[in-house]
Design an enzyme around this catalytic site. Structure first.
Site, PDB file in Angstrom:
ATOM      1  N   HIS A 168      -8.708   5.770  -9.156  1.00  0.00           N
ATOM      2  CA  HIS A 168      -7.509   5.082  -8.671  1.00  0.00           C
ATOM      3  C   HIS A 168      -6.313   5.284  -9.587  1.00  0.00           C
ATOM      4  O   HIS A 168      -5.174   5.374  -9.115  1.00  0.00           O
ATOM      5  CB  HIS A 168      -7.811   3.585  -8.512  1.00  0.00           C
ATOM      6  CG  HIS A 168      -6.658   2.783  -8.005  1.00  0.00           C
ATOM      7  ND1 HIS A 168      -6.129   2.972  -6.743  1.00  0.00           N
ATOM      8  CD2 HIS A 168      -5.910   1.809  -8.579  1.00  0.00           C
ATOM      9  CE1 HIS A 168      -5.127   2.131  -6.558  1.00  0.00           C
ATOM     10  NE2 HIS A 168      -4.967   1.424  -7.657  1.00  0.00           N
ATOM     11  N   ARG A 223       3.254  -4.988  -5.094  1.00  0.00           N
ATOM     12  CA  ARG A 223       2.078  -5.662  -4.526  1.00  0.00           C
ATOM     13  C   ARG A 223       2.047  -7.114  -4.973  1.00  0.00           C
ATOM     14  O   ARG A 223       2.132  -7.410  -6.158  1.00  0.00           O
ATOM     15  CB  ARG A 223       0.791  -4.958  -4.941  1.00  0.00           C
ATOM     16  CG  ARG A 223      -0.469  -5.613  -4.370  1.00  0.00           C
ATOM     17  CD  ARG A 223      -1.724  -4.826  -4.699  1.00  0.00           C
ATOM     18  NE  ARG A 223      -1.793  -3.569  -3.966  1.00  0.00           N
ATOM     19  CZ  ARG A 223      -2.204  -3.456  -2.714  1.00  0.00           C
ATOM     20  NH1 ARG A 223      -2.575  -4.538  -2.036  1.00  0.00           N
ATOM     21  NH2 ARG A 223      -2.245  -2.275  -2.131  1.00  0.00           N
ATOM     22  N   ASP A 279      -2.338   9.090   0.085  1.00  0.00           N
ATOM     23  CA  ASP A 279      -2.766   8.010  -0.802  1.00  0.00           C
ATOM     24  C   ASP A 279      -4.171   8.324  -1.294  1.00  0.00           C
ATOM     25  O   ASP A 279      -4.867   9.171  -0.720  1.00  0.00           O
ATOM     26  CB  ASP A 279      -2.744   6.667  -0.067  1.00  0.00           C
ATOM     27  CG  ASP A 279      -2.494   5.496  -1.003  1.00  0.00           C
ATOM     28  OD1 ASP A 279      -2.519   5.698  -2.235  1.00  0.00           O
ATOM     29  OD2 ASP A 279      -2.282   4.373  -0.514  1.00  0.00           O
ATOM     30  N   ASP A 302       3.676   4.862  -3.223  1.00  0.00           N
ATOM     31  CA  ASP A 302       4.205   4.191  -4.411  1.00  0.00           C
ATOM     32  C   ASP A 302       4.419   5.223  -5.511  1.00  0.00           C
ATOM     33  O   ASP A 302       3.959   6.365  -5.433  1.00  0.00           O
ATOM     34  CB  ASP A 302       3.276   3.066  -4.885  1.00  0.00           C
ATOM     35  CG  ASP A 302       1.851   3.546  -5.112  1.00  0.00           C
ATOM     36  OD1 ASP A 302       1.673   4.586  -5.787  1.00  0.00           O
ATOM     37  OD2 ASP A 302       0.915   2.894  -4.620  1.00  0.00           O
ATOM     38  N   LYS A 355       7.135   0.414  -4.206  1.00  0.00           N
ATOM     39  CA  LYS A 355       6.213  -0.624  -3.730  1.00  0.00           C
ATOM     40  C   LYS A 355       6.033  -1.731  -4.750  1.00  0.00           C
ATOM     41  O   LYS A 355       6.003  -1.485  -5.954  1.00  0.00           O
ATOM     42  CB  LYS A 355       4.844   0.000  -3.421  1.00  0.00           C
ATOM     43  CG  LYS A 355       3.843  -0.979  -2.808  1.00  0.00           C
ATOM     44  CD  LYS A 355       2.519  -0.318  -2.514  1.00  0.00           C
ATOM     45  CE  LYS A 355       1.612  -0.256  -3.715  1.00  0.00           C
ATOM     46  NZ  LYS A 355       0.262   0.193  -3.386  1.00  0.00           N
ATOM     47  N   ASN A 401     -38.198 -12.763  -4.929  1.00  0.00           N
ATOM     48  CA  ASN A 401     -37.072 -13.497  -5.541  1.00  0.00           C
ATOM     49  C   ASN A 401     -35.751 -12.744  -5.396  1.00  0.00           C
ATOM     50  O   ASN A 401     -34.771 -13.065  -6.065  1.00  0.00           O
ATOM     51  CB  ASN A 401     -37.352 -13.774  -7.019  1.00  0.00           C
ATOM     52  CG  ASN A 401     -37.438 -12.493  -7.846  1.00  0.00           C
ATOM     53  OD1 ASN A 401     -37.381 -11.389  -7.302  1.00  0.00           O
ATOM     54  ND2 ASN A 401     -37.570 -12.644  -9.151  1.00  0.00           N
ATOM     55  N   ASP A 402     -35.708 -11.718  -4.532  1.00  0.00           N
ATOM     56  CA  ASP A 402     -34.524 -10.942  -4.183  1.00  0.00           C
ATOM     57  C   ASP A 402     -34.138  -9.905  -5.235  1.00  0.00           C
ATOM     58  O   ASP A 402     -33.095  -9.258  -5.115  1.00  0.00           O
ATOM     59  CB  ASP A 402     -33.315 -11.854  -3.899  1.00  0.00           C
ATOM     60  CG  ASP A 402     -32.281 -11.167  -3.010  1.00  0.00           C
ATOM     61  OD1 ASP A 402     -32.677 -10.437  -2.084  1.00  0.00           O
ATOM     62  OD2 ASP A 402     -31.065 -11.328  -3.261  1.00  0.00           O
TER      63      ASP A 402
END
Length: 312
Positions: free
Chosen positions: A130, A194, A218, A169, A192, A37-38
């Protein structure tokens, strides 16, 4: 090292093996099966009882598969009575989902942090998240490493007398400033904005770049939209040739090939926080290992020593 057990998921076994070589401990096997069933089934194939368990699994593509695998590994370690379970996550993909900047969207970075804790993580060892607030998403201790030492050691081999570090940025400007201080050179930053995952606009570059060679720094490069936009602005302002550096070289949608073909780019430098396929053979690419840093952090965690002392 006694009473330590290191396991790797499917995401980056090469990094786990290199870490274990530095620690002089075996990398224990993990059985990963898939039912009809994965659904996945995970078995840690070494004793975990009252041991210090480290699970090496960056969240890299396929991110959702690797995340579920990590959650099952955590649950298996908890069920096997591990004394402590540390997730060694060299790349946390959901760290980019760190704020609610549109209506009715989830903050995935916080949600996944909660899932890891609920599954049994008692500590997290991460590399170059991040943004700083992601650290606070976890309700368990987080040791946050960065790769500035490794990157700086590489660039000290060049003549940097006419070079400036440029952050794409302002959000990455603090890290770029710390990197520039290590190299003893100036720093600049792009302004910058986005608009979508693949559309960014850099309206200006703050700092002196005319006639200077550039190191673009970065935290990660995926499609490379930001880097290519920055390179255009730098060319307009009369900057010289550029070397591009990042911690996480994801290089999606042909980004590395485009950097290889770019006339202004002399070199692309990344670390092995994420696995590289055929991209590793591209001539301009240099891959630095962060396995020694992760191994030393793991040793210090196990022995109850300071991890922050690594950066002083």
């Amino acid at each position: 090292m006694r009473d330590i057990a290191v396991f790797s998921g499917s995401a980056h076994p090469e990094l786990a093996a290199e870490i274990c070589a530095h620690l002089d401990v075996p990398l224990h096997p993990v059985r990963v099966d898939r039912f009809a069933n994965d659904c996945l089934e995970i078995q840690l194939q070494a004793n975990c009882r009252e041991r210090d368990v480290f699970l090496v699994q960056p969240l890299v593509p396929p991110v959702q598969e690797n995340l579920v695998e990590l959650l099952l590994m955590l649950d298996a370690a908890k069920g096997a009575s591990a004394a402590r379970t540390t997730v060694v996550m060299s790349h946390y993909a959901y760290a980019r989902s760190d704020k609610k900047d549109e209506p009715r969207i989830s903050i995935g970075g916080r949600l996944v942090a909660d899932l890891l804790t609920a599954a049994g993580a008692t500590r997290v060892l991460a590399m170059t998240l991040h943004s700083p607030q992601v650290h606070g998403f976890f309700s368990v201790p987080v040791d946050h490493l960065h790769a500035l030492s490794e990157l700086a050691a590489h660039f000290r081999g060049y003549d940097l007398s006419n070079t400036v570090v440029v952050s794409p940025d302002l959000g990455n400007a603090k890290e770029a400033s710390a990197f520039a201080r290590r190299l003893g050179i100036p720093v600049a930053a792009g302004a910058k904005q986005r608009f979508s995952d693949d559309r960014v606009v850099i309206s200006d570059v703050i700092g002196e770049v005319e006639g200077r060679d550039i190191i673009v720094l970065d935290d990660e490069i995926a499609r490379g939209s930001t880097v290519f936009e920055l390179l255009e602005r730098l060319r307009e302002r009369g900057a010289g040739k550029a070397r591009v550096a990042c911690t996480h070289g994801l290089f999606a949608d042909g980004a590395l090939e485009r950097l290889q073909a770019h006339d202004d780019v002399l070199e692309v430098v990344c670390t092995n926080t994420v696995p590289l396929g055929k991209e590793k053979w591209i001539p301009k690419l240099r891959v630095l290992s962060i396995a020694p840093a992760l191994a030393e952090a793991m040793r210090r965690i196990h022995n109850g020593e300071s991890v922050s002392a690594l950066f002083h």
